[in-house]
Design a protein around this motif. Sequence first.
Motif, mmCIF file in Angstrom:
data_model
loop_
_atom_site.group_PDB
_atom_site.id
_atom_site.type_symbol
_atom_site.label_atom_id
_atom_site.label_comp_id
_atom_site.label_asym_id
_atom_site.label_seq_id
_atom_site.Cartn_x
_atom_site.Cartn_y
_atom_site.Cartn_z
ATOM 1 N N SER A 11 -2.826 -5.123 8.128
ATOM 2 C CA SER A 11 -3.370 -4.140 7.206
ATOM 3 C C SER A 11 -2.274 -3.502 6.352
ATOM 4 N N PRO A 12 -2.379 -3.599 5.015
ATOM 5 C CA PRO A 12 -1.368 -2.977 4.157
ATOM 6 C C PRO A 12 -1.407 -1.452 4.232
ATOM 7 N N GLN A 13 -2.505 -0.869 4.739
ATOM 8 C CA GLN A 13 -2.565 0.580 4.914
ATOM 9 C C GLN A 13 -1.681 1.030 6.068
ATOM 10 N N VAL A 14 -1.390 0.136 6.988
ATOM 11 C CA VAL A 14 -0.574 0.452 8.157
ATOM 12 C C VAL A 14 0.870 0.003 7.951
ATOM 13 N N GLN A 31 -3.634 -15.871 6.921
ATOM 14 C CA GLN A 31 -4.489 -15.646 5.767
ATOM 15 C C GLN A 31 -4.802 -14.169 5.564
ATOM 16 N N ARG A 32 -4.722 -13.373 6.624
ATOM 17 C CA ARG A 32 -5.045 -11.947 6.522
ATOM 18 C C ARG A 32 -3.830 -11.095 6.158
ATOM 19 N N LEU A 33 -2.658 -11.704 6.026
ATOM 20 C CA LEU A 33 -1.474 -10.936 5.646
ATOM 21 C C LEU A 33 -1.531 -10.660 4.153
ATOM 22 N N SER A 34 -1.798 -9.418 3.803
ATOM 23 C CA SER A 34 -1.945 -9.091 2.388
ATOM 24 C C SER A 34 -0.810 -8.216 1.865
ATOM 25 N N MET A 35 0.139 -7.869 2.734
ATOM 26 C CA MET A 35 1.271 -7.070 2.291
ATOM 27 C C MET A 35 2.462 -7.978 2.010
ATOM 28 N N PRO A 36 3.467 -7.496 1.268
ATOM 29 C CA PRO A 36 4.667 -8.304 1.069
ATOM 30 C C PRO A 36 5.266 -8.694 2.436
ATOM 31 N N GLN A 57 3.166 -20.447 3.666
ATOM 32 C CA GLN A 57 3.351 -20.782 2.259
ATOM 33 C C GLN A 57 2.006 -20.997 1.570
ATOM 34 N N GLU A 58 1.049 -21.539 2.287
ATOM 35 C CA GLU A 58 -0.258 -21.837 1.715
ATOM 36 C C GLU A 58 -1.204 -20.641 1.740
ATOM 37 N N ASN A 59 -0.944 -19.663 2.613
ATOM 38 C CA ASN A 59 -1.939 -18.611 2.849
ATOM 39 C C ASN A 59 -1.462 -17.186 2.635
#
Length: 90
Positions: A11-14, A31-36, A57-59
């Motif tokens: 979670s990028p909020q955390v 696939q759920r990693l949305s933060m840098p 690299q793909e996700n």
Amino acid sequence: MCDAPSDVPTSPQVVAKLILVAPNVTKSKAQRLSMPTFLAWAKDDAINPYGYARTFQENSPQLTMHSEEQGGHAVLPSYAELITRWLEKP
């Protein structure tokens, strides 16, 4: 520090930025990693083979990847400066 793949926050909020070194993470978790994310991996890692890096690299759209030819499954001293520079970026 995360001890197990289930502990990897997604979670990028955390978590504002995430650093991983040769993690054993499933495709669905990657696939759920949305933060840098900074990923460091040695190509000769016998525990988590370098081929697993393709999952990231793909996700992972915000991935910065660094690899070394040798280093096994260890956090290499050469990663320190790269990680520091990456963390200092806005």
